[in-house]
Design an enzyme around this catalytic site. Sequence first.
Site, mmCIF file in Angstrom:
data_model
loop_
_atom_site.group_PDB
_atom_site.id
_atom_site.type_symbol
_atom_site.label_atom_id
_atom_site.label_comp_id
_atom_site.label_asym_id
_atom_site.label_seq_id
_atom_site.Cartn_x
_atom_site.Cartn_y
_atom_site.Cartn_z
ATOM 1 N N GLY A 60 0.815 -1.213 0.000
ATOM 2 C CA GLY A 60 0.000 0.000 0.000
ATOM 3 C C GLY A 60 0.846 1.259 0.000
ATOM 4 O O GLY A 60 0.534 2.248 -0.681
ATOM 5 N N VAL A 87 2.355 2.237 -3.378
ATOM 6 C CA VAL A 87 1.390 2.989 -4.189
ATOM 7 C C VAL A 87 1.262 4.428 -3.662
ATOM 8 O O VAL A 87 1.248 5.390 -4.430
ATOM 9 C CB VAL A 87 0.019 2.278 -4.188
ATOM 10 N N HIS A 88 1.191 4.574 -2.337
ATOM 11 C CA HIS A 88 1.059 5.889 -1.700
ATOM 12 C C HIS A 88 2.230 6.802 -2.103
ATOM 13 O O HIS A 88 2.021 7.967 -2.470
ATOM 14 C CB HIS A 88 1.022 5.681 -0.181
ATOM 15 N N ILE A 89 3.437 6.259 -2.047
ATOM 16 C CA ILE A 89 4.618 7.061 -2.394
ATOM 17 C C ILE A 89 4.594 7.413 -3.883
ATOM 18 O O ILE A 89 4.875 8.552 -4.281
ATOM 19 C CB ILE A 89 5.913 6.298 -2.015
ATOM 20 N N SER A 141 2.068 10.225 -4.498
ATOM 21 C CA SER A 141 2.426 11.550 -3.984
ATOM 22 C C SER A 141 3.645 12.131 -4.697
ATOM 23 O O SER A 141 3.744 13.342 -4.870
ATOM 24 C CB SER A 141 2.682 11.467 -2.480
#
Lengths: 207, 264
Positions: free
Chosen positions: A158, A161-163, A166
């Site tokens: 997760g 994907v978050h990095i 952003s």
Amino acid sequence: MKIDRFNVRERFVHWLVAISFVYAALSGLAMWSRHLFWIAGVLGGGETVRALHPWGGTIFALVLGVMFSRWASQMKLDAADREWLAKSGRYMVNDEKGMPESGKFNGGQKMLFWVEAAFALLLFLSGAILWFPEITPRVLRLGAVLVHPLAAIGSIGGIIVHIYMSLFAVPGSLKAMTEGYVSARWAKAHHPKWFRQRTKNENESAR
Amino acid sequence: MQTVAKLIDTSLCIGCKACEVACQEWNDQEFTLGTFGGTYQTMPQLEHNFWNLIKFNEFETDGQMSWLMMKYQCMHCQDAGCMKACPSPGAIVRLPNGTVDFNHDNCIGCGYCITGCPFDVPRLSPETKKVYKCTLCSDRTAVGLEPACIKTCPTNCLTFGTRTDLLRKAEDRAHELQADGLQHAGVYNPAGVGGTNVIYVLKDASAPESYGLPRDPTIPWTVSLWKGPVKVLGSMVFLGGILGTFFHYIRYGPKKEEEHADED
């Protein structure tokens, strides 16, 4: 025009969570596979990693708890978010026509929040069991050796994907978490409902 | 090099505990008084500084109390759960003679081996934060000596030799005991862990539990999953995540602000 997105307290808490997560993840990966044991060398050796990983995880759990209590109320999924999630395939291919407008956080961000919080809870509970193998019941340890890596795999997946989102996929996002603001254009493009709320009542006391 | 083994003939054990003393002496272990459980047993369980325990399992038949005495220590499994669980390269090694030995320079004290062991043998030392167990006296066998416990056993209950020889000897002895009227006598060399380098002749092999031995020990399935498919899954998620997001960027690129702004 700049629009405040995260105040300094939120940014501090986020980065404490991020740093402790990265430490816990790297030190955990060192003990996850012999092929990754070299990471232990970078982090001060196997014994150091074994001694400090549980403390890194504990700090992560604590600061995550602070972040959770601050953001949980903003992360409730409403009908529009559910519709957003149902149509998230379009979001992924940058074809967002006909998708519901997002508030401060879109459905995907909210889901990430809940999923990562659930994984963190599992990691903390199973980690506490694995921390003291000499005293914890064997049957709990036998479960924890599966729960801990599975939750770690999920949470790291997760966060990858978050990095990506952003840093690369949504340009202008990182500033929200470093300097605290985004451009009006960014807000209008990615979080139109939030943009309208913010521009309607112009009091800029960060909330 | 041939695999060496230890044969324990429980029918000959008199519970003298000489092997316990020999083990402590040779391995230079300090004896720390543990829990006294009201039995003849020295302590309830193995300890980080006590690797060889005679279990005095009491049982009753027709109102008569008797003992099933049995020497308990690391079984030196052919398929060792401790080795499977260990994350630190070189911390648990299999010597050329088949012995499973711990190298404490490489042990990080995570205790995963404790969870991986189907016999509940390894113990974490609170002082050194490392894990200890029977080494099959690897420092003796390396120079052609038999392990200390075997050297000292006064009844020939313990034998040291090659695994092949001892397995044959164990079968012979079991047949002997059967002929003597112990019809359930048999060999304990559990197949679930690929056989063990510590082999028992049990007077009643139909009930290994009564000796405190698991009936069909295997590496716990959660440990096998953890060290097998879960590892593959993890590699797929990590690599897939990194490569997937990279190629997503190559294919779809970043989100544009202008397009959305125009919609209003």
